[in-house]
Scaffold this active site. Structure first.
Site, mmCIF file in Angstrom:
data_model
loop_
_atom_site.group_PDB
_atom_site.id
_atom_site.type_symbol
_atom_site.label_atom_id
_atom_site.label_comp_id
_atom_site.label_asym_id
_atom_site.label_seq_id
_atom_site.Cartn_x
_atom_site.Cartn_y
_atom_site.Cartn_z
ATOM 1 N N GLY A 155 -22.524 -21.594 29.070
ATOM 2 C CA GLY A 155 -21.239 -22.252 28.824
ATOM 3 C C GLY A 155 -20.524 -21.675 27.618
ATOM 4 O O GLY A 155 -20.815 -20.573 27.172
ATOM 5 N N LEU A 213 -17.467 -20.591 27.596
ATOM 6 C CA LEU A 213 -17.097 -19.333 28.255
ATOM 7 C C LEU A 213 -15.936 -18.637 27.560
ATOM 8 O O LEU A 213 -15.027 -19.276 27.038
ATOM 9 C CB LEU A 213 -16.725 -19.624 29.715
ATOM 10 C CG LEU A 213 -17.821 -20.335 30.511
ATOM 11 C CD1 LEU A 213 -17.353 -20.575 31.941
ATOM 12 C CD2 LEU A 213 -19.125 -19.552 30.499
ATOM 13 N N HIS A 214 -16.000 -17.321 27.566
ATOM 14 C CA HIS A 214 -14.919 -16.500 27.008
ATOM 15 C C HIS A 214 -14.590 -15.409 28.035
ATOM 16 O O HIS A 214 -15.167 -15.379 29.136
ATOM 17 C CB HIS A 214 -15.318 -15.920 25.649
ATOM 18 C CG HIS A 214 -16.657 -15.252 25.640
ATOM 19 N ND1 HIS A 214 -16.928 -14.108 26.355
ATOM 20 C CD2 HIS A 214 -17.820 -15.582 25.007
ATOM 21 C CE1 HIS A 214 -18.176 -13.751 26.157
ATOM 22 N NE2 HIS A 214 -18.754 -14.627 25.356
ATOM 23 N N HIS A 249 -17.395 -13.641 29.944
ATOM 24 C CA HIS A 249 -17.977 -14.352 31.102
ATOM 25 C C HIS A 249 -17.028 -14.275 32.303
ATOM 26 O O HIS A 249 -17.466 -14.092 33.437
ATOM 27 C CB HIS A 249 -18.167 -15.837 30.771
ATOM 28 C CG HIS A 249 -19.164 -16.114 29.699
ATOM 29 N ND1 HIS A 249 -18.812 -16.576 28.457
ATOM 30 C CD2 HIS A 249 -20.514 -15.996 29.687
ATOM 31 C CE1 HIS A 249 -19.896 -16.749 27.729
ATOM 32 N NE2 HIS A 249 -20.947 -16.400 28.438
ATOM 33 N N GLN A 285 -35.347 -21.126 25.129
ATOM 34 C CA GLN A 285 -35.131 -19.797 24.565
ATOM 35 C C GLN A 285 -34.673 -19.842 23.103
ATOM 36 O O GLN A 285 -34.381 -18.812 22.512
ATOM 37 C CB GLN A 285 -34.136 -19.004 25.419
ATOM 38 C CG GLN A 285 -32.712 -19.489 25.386
ATOM 39 C CD GLN A 285 -31.864 -18.818 26.465
ATOM 40 O OE1 GLN A 285 -32.009 -19.080 27.657
ATOM 41 N NE2 GLN A 285 -30.976 -17.926 26.065
ATOM 42 N N GLY A 342 -24.263 -9.920 31.248
ATOM 43 C CA GLY A 342 -23.459 -9.053 30.389
ATOM 44 C C GLY A 342 -24.323 -8.032 29.655
ATOM 45 O O GLY A 342 -25.445 -8.327 29.252
ATOM 46 N N SER A 384 -20.060 -16.383 22.086
ATOM 47 C CA SER A 384 -19.906 -17.786 21.703
ATOM 48 C C SER A 384 -20.212 -17.960 20.219
ATOM 49 O O SER A 384 -19.663 -18.839 19.562
ATOM 50 C CB SER A 384 -20.866 -18.649 22.515
ATOM 51 O OG SER A 384 -20.596 -18.452 23.881
HETATM 52 O O1 PAF Z 1 -27.184 -14.947 28.374
HETATM 53 C C1 PAF Z 1 -27.230 -16.188 28.460
HETATM 54 O O2 PAF Z 1 -26.219 -16.880 28.369
HETATM 55 C C2 PAF Z 1 -28.593 -16.857 28.634
HETATM 56 O O3 PAF Z 1 -29.594 -16.183 27.953
HETATM 57 C C3 PAF Z 1 -28.981 -17.040 30.119
HETATM 58 C C4 PAF Z 1 -29.148 -15.706 30.833
HETATM 59 C C5 PAF Z 1 -27.916 -17.858 30.826
HETATM 60 C C6 PAF Z 1 -30.315 -17.783 30.233
HETATM 61 O O4 PAF Z 1 -30.259 -19.039 29.622
#
Ligand code: PAF
EC number: 6.3.2.1
Length: 281
Positions: free
Chosen positions: A27, A29-30, A33, A57, A143, A182
């Site tokens: 989310g 988003l820019h 994305h 993560q 990306g 972000s």
């Molecule tokens: O790149 C991301 O935004 C995140 O690491 C991903 C791939 C959505 C996994 O949570």
């Protein structure tokens, strides 16, 4: 655009959808994305985005709590970009019980960002495998700004024989070269003015390598020192092979990539510049 939060609903919405192209996100988003969403359209019949801020993560000192959450604005942008389906699970939807099975990635994930963010790629690989299992895409886009992430996921997909094409989207930059992220939201205005130095420094390393310089360790040290002299705290600047992120042999011809991670104030920024195959001199 149809929005689903439960795994069962998401699965049900995927019947008779043809070739599914998945774009996972957290989310906020820019334009980077949105470029992935636009590109996704040309790779299949159904564009499926996901929004999930994946706790697995983030390390204990990472920015999970303050990671920007802008769900309504994100939905507006996805709908305007022509995305067909959005999977936006809550933590209870995706992890209804504590996640005890994980993807344990190999050495490629323990260096560079993996060294400074232990467990990060284990969390990424685990959630992405779970998203793959739920959405069963034929194609998935990530990306290139998160270059090591793209490599880890490509490697996982190959080793696990998942029938998914992993594609990388080009990094989208502001006019002054700063890669969109972000985490740029954490920069003060003075830091925002300083931030494009990261890309400039990577370009300097890239230009030196293209000009035949092969003392990679010295180039990396000089680049890190230039950043640190301007108030950054650099985790690494590294010249690596594109194919496997290993250190290049000076006398062999490889496509290379210069990667960096550095902190400016409370923002930890990453960026990279690819260098097409260069030979020895
Ligand atoms: O790149 C991301 O935004 C995140 O690491 C991903 C791939 C959505 C996994 O949570």
């Amino acid at each position: 655009m149809h929005i689903h939060s439960s795994i069962a609903e998401m699965r049900a919405a995927l019947t008779n959808r043809g070739r599914i192209v998945l774009v996972p996100t957290m989310g906020n988003l820019h334009a980077g994305h949105i470029a992935l969403m636009t590109s996704a359209r040309s790779h299949g019949d159904t564009v499926l985005a996901t929004i999930f801020v994946n706790r697995l993560q983030f390390g204990p000192n990472d920015d999970f709590d303050r990671y920007p959450r802008t769900f309504q604005a994100d939905c507006d942008q996805l709908a305007a970009a022509g995305v067909d389906l959005l999977f936006a699970p809550t933590e209870a939807d995706l992890y209804p019980e504590p996640q005890q099975y994980h993807v344990d990635p190999p050495e490629i994930a323990h260096q560079l960002d993996g060294e400074f963010r232990p467990g990060h790629f284990r969390g990424v690989a685990t959630v992405v495998l779970k998203l793959f299992n739920i959405t069963q895409p034929q194609v998935a886009l990530f990306g290139k700004k998160d270059y090591q992430q793209l490599m880890v996921l490509r490697h996982m997909t190959r080793q696990m024989a998942l029938p998914i094409d992993i594609l990388g989207g080009e990094t989208v930059r502001a006019d002054d070269g700063l890669a969109l992220s972000s985490r740029n939201a954490y920069l003060s205005s003075a830091e925002r003015a300083e931030a494009p130095r990261l890309h400039r420094v990577l370009n300097q390393v890239s230009a030196a390598v293209r000009a035949g310089e092969r003392e990679f360790a010295r180039l990396e040290r000089e680049a890190a020192s230039e950043l640190d002299q301007h108030g950054w705290k650099t985790d690494y600047v590294a010249v690596r092979r594109q194919a496997d992120l290993q250190r290049p042999q000076p006398r062999e011809e490889h496509a290379l990539v210069v990667l960096a991670a550095s902190r400016l104030g409370s923002a930890r920024l990453i960026d990279n510049v690819e260098i097409d195959a260069v030979g020895s001199r």
